[in-house]
Design a protein around this motif. Sequence first.
Motif, PDB file in Angstrom:
ATOM      1  N   GLY A  47       0.865  -1.174  -0.075  1.00  0.00           N
ATOM      2  CA  GLY A  47       0.000  -0.057   0.084  1.00  0.00           C
ATOM      3  C   GLY A  47       0.810   1.268  -0.126  1.00  0.00           C
ATOM      4  N   GLU A  48       2.237   1.065   0.079  1.00  0.00           N
ATOM      5  CA  GLU A  48       3.102   2.419   0.223  1.00  0.00           C
ATOM      6  C   GLU A  48       3.668   2.485  -1.243  1.00  0.00           C
ATOM      7  OE1 GLU A  48       3.865   4.746   2.500  1.00  0.00           O
ATOM      8  OE2 GLU A  48       1.732   4.007   3.375  1.00  0.00           O
ATOM      9  N   PRO A  49       4.137   3.543  -1.815  1.00  0.00           N
ATOM     10  CA  PRO A  49       4.938   3.917  -3.085  1.00  0.00           C
ATOM     11  C   PRO A  49       6.341   3.257  -2.896  1.00  0.00           C
ATOM     12  CG  PRO A  49       4.064   5.802  -1.921  1.00  0.00           C
ATOM     13  CD  PRO A  49       3.686   4.918  -1.089  1.00  0.00           C
ATOM     14  N   ASN A  50       6.957   2.934  -4.006  1.00  0.00           N
ATOM     15  CA  ASN A  50       8.116   2.477  -4.238  1.00  0.00           C
ATOM     16  C   ASN A  50       8.667   3.248  -5.333  1.00  0.00           C
ATOM     17  OD1 ASN A  50       7.516   0.967  -6.537  1.00  0.00           O
ATOM     18  ND2 ASN A  50       6.785  -0.740  -5.083  1.00  0.00           N
ATOM     19  N   ASP A  51       9.612   3.073  -5.805  1.00  0.00           N
ATOM     20  CA  ASP A  51      10.444   3.568  -7.012  1.00  0.00           C
ATOM     21  C   ASP A  51      10.239   3.216  -8.152  1.00  0.00           C
ATOM     22  OD1 ASP A  51      11.771   5.290  -5.133  1.00  0.00           O
ATOM     23  OD2 ASP A  51      13.823   4.128  -4.984  1.00  0.00           O
ATOM     24  N   LEU A  52       9.105   2.414  -8.312  1.00  0.00           N
ATOM     25  CA  LEU A  52       8.643   1.823  -9.666  1.00  0.00           C
ATOM     26  C   LEU A  52       7.508   2.474 -10.343  1.00  0.00           C
ATOM     27  CD1 LEU A  52       9.316  -1.988  -8.721  1.00  0.00           C
ATOM     28  CD2 LEU A  52      10.985  -0.545  -9.955  1.00  0.00           C
ATOM     29  N   THR A  53       7.594   2.661 -11.758  1.00  0.00           N
ATOM     30  CA  THR A  53       6.367   3.423 -12.077  1.00  0.00           C
ATOM     31  C   THR A  53       6.064   2.718 -13.409  1.00  0.00           C
ATOM     32  OG1 THR A  53       7.020   5.577 -11.323  1.00  0.00           O
ATOM     33  CG2 THR A  53       5.478   5.603 -13.064  1.00  0.00           C
ATOM     34  N   LEU A  54       5.010   2.218 -13.929  1.00  0.00           N
ATOM     35  CA  LEU A  54       4.582   1.681 -14.974  1.00  0.00           C
ATOM     36  C   LEU A  54       4.354   2.824 -16.089  1.00  0.00           C
ATOM     37  CD1 LEU A  54       3.509  -0.742 -16.835  1.00  0.00           C
ATOM     38  CD2 LEU A  54       1.137  -0.440 -15.775  1.00  0.00           C
ATOM     39  N   SER A  55       4.894   2.776 -17.257  1.00  0.00           N
ATOM     40  CA  SER A  55       4.467   3.899 -18.097  1.00  0.00           C
ATOM     41  C   SER A  55       4.168   3.263 -19.602  1.00  0.00           C
ATOM     42  CB  SER A  55       5.858   4.704 -18.346  1.00  0.00           C
ATOM     43  OG  SER A  55       6.446   5.187 -17.266  1.00  0.00           O
ATOM     44  N   ILE A  56       3.109   3.761 -20.025  1.00  0.00           N
ATOM     45  CA  ILE A  56       2.841   3.323 -21.197  1.00  0.00           C
ATOM     46  C   ILE A  56       2.231   4.349 -22.176  1.00  0.00           C
ATOM     47  CG2 ILE A  56       0.762   1.908 -22.682  1.00  0.00           C
ATOM     48  CD1 ILE A  56       0.525   0.297 -19.741  1.00  0.00           C
ATOM     49  N   GLU A  57       2.818   4.671 -23.522  1.00  0.00           N
ATOM     50  CA  GLU A  57       2.246   5.608 -24.394  1.00  0.00           C
ATOM     51  C   GLU A  57       1.171   4.956 -25.456  1.00  0.00           C
ATOM     52  OE1 GLU A  57       5.435   7.470 -26.316  1.00  0.00           O
ATOM     53  OE2 GLU A  57       6.486   8.265 -24.719  1.00  0.00           O
ATOM     54  N   PHE A  58       0.376   5.952 -25.892  1.00  0.00           N
ATOM     55  CA  PHE A  58      -0.541   5.568 -26.906  1.00  0.00           C
ATOM     56  C   PHE A  58      -0.530   6.673 -27.981  1.00  0.00           C
ATOM     57  CE2 PHE A  58      -2.190   4.414 -22.574  1.00  0.00           C
ATOM     58  CZ  PHE A  58      -2.548   2.900 -22.703  1.00  0.00           C
ATOM     59  N   HIS A  59      -0.301   6.368 -29.106  1.00  0.00           N
ATOM     60  CA  HIS A  59      -0.321   7.127 -30.243  1.00  0.00           C
ATOM     61  C   HIS A  59      -1.354   6.905 -31.208  1.00  0.00           C
ATOM     62  CE1 HIS A  59       3.981   8.665 -29.212  1.00  0.00           C
ATOM     63  NE2 HIS A  59       3.965   7.260 -29.028  1.00  0.00           N
ATOM     64  N   TYR A  60      -2.147   8.083 -31.714  1.00  0.00           N
ATOM     65  CA  TYR A  60      -3.034   7.887 -32.532  1.00  0.00           C
ATOM     66  C   TYR A  60      -2.595   7.651 -34.030  1.00  0.00           C
ATOM     67  CZ  TYR A  60      -5.446  10.512 -28.998  1.00  0.00           C
ATOM     68  OH  TYR A  60      -6.170  11.055 -27.728  1.00  0.00           O
ATOM     69  N   GLU A  61      -3.190   6.738 -34.652  1.00  0.00           N
ATOM     70  CA  GLU A  61      -2.636   6.368 -36.163  1.00  0.00           C
ATOM     71  C   GLU A  61      -3.940   6.113 -36.619  1.00  0.00           C
ATOM     72  OE1 GLU A  61      -0.062   3.127 -36.197  1.00  0.00           O
ATOM     73  OE2 GLU A  61       1.741   4.573 -35.126  1.00  0.00           O
ATOM     74  N   GLY A  62      -4.475   7.023 -37.276  1.00  0.00           N
ATOM     75  CA  GLY A  62      -5.847   7.002 -38.039  1.00  0.00           C
ATOM     76  C   GLY A  62      -7.152   6.831 -37.057  1.00  0.00           C
ATOM     77  N   ASP A  63      -7.818   5.516 -37.434  1.00  0.00           N
ATOM     78  CA  ASP A  63      -8.751   5.242 -36.631  1.00  0.00           C
ATOM     79  C   ASP A  63      -8.484   4.299 -35.521  1.00  0.00           C
ATOM     80  OD1 ASP A  63     -10.696   6.551 -38.299  1.00  0.00           O
ATOM     81  OD2 ASP A  63     -11.021   4.628 -39.271  1.00  0.00           O
ATOM     82  N   TYR A  64      -7.025   4.085 -35.188  1.00  0.00           N
ATOM     83  CA  TYR A  64      -6.436   3.035 -34.252  1.00  0.00           C
ATOM     84  C   TYR A  64      -5.758   3.809 -33.284  1.00  0.00           C
ATOM     85  CZ  TYR A  64      -8.343  -0.162 -37.722  1.00  0.00           C
ATOM     86  OH  TYR A  64      -9.108  -0.828 -38.338  1.00  0.00           O
ATOM     87  N   MET A  65      -5.111   3.201 -32.158  1.00  0.00           N
ATOM     88  CA  MET A  65      -4.190   3.540 -31.471  1.00  0.00           C
ATOM     89  C   MET A  65      -2.899   2.452 -31.175  1.00  0.00           C
ATOM     90  SD  MET A  65      -6.048   5.378 -28.131  1.00  0.00           S
ATOM     91  CE  MET A  65      -4.756   6.761 -27.825  1.00  0.00           C
ATOM     92  N   LYS A  66      -1.880   2.973 -31.390  1.00  0.00           N
ATOM     93  CA  LYS A  66      -0.595   2.287 -31.281  1.00  0.00           C
ATOM     94  C   LYS A  66      -0.132   2.317 -29.733  1.00  0.00           C
ATOM     95  CE  LYS A  66       4.062   1.807 -32.890  1.00  0.00           C
ATOM     96  NZ  LYS A  66       5.157   2.305 -34.020  1.00  0.00           N
TER      97      LYS A  66
END
Length: 76
Positions: A47-66
Amino acid sequence: MEQIDKFEVECTFKPVYKDGSVYKQESFYHFTDGSGLSYEYALTTDGEPNDLTLSIEFHYEGDYMKVIFESGVTVL
């Protein structure tokens, strides 16, 4: 650190900072050029923070997302 919490475990770290803002476990950032957005989720241990972060990027590509999930977890 023995184990990272499952997604459903509530973060018990809830400080309020001097400027009145509060801690956020997850954040969305929209790219200034409108090409997509990124998502960050601060992982917790017991329940306490640590030094790890999940990072995800979403890029628009027309009608889809990469979805870009390169390293998975970033140590800050």
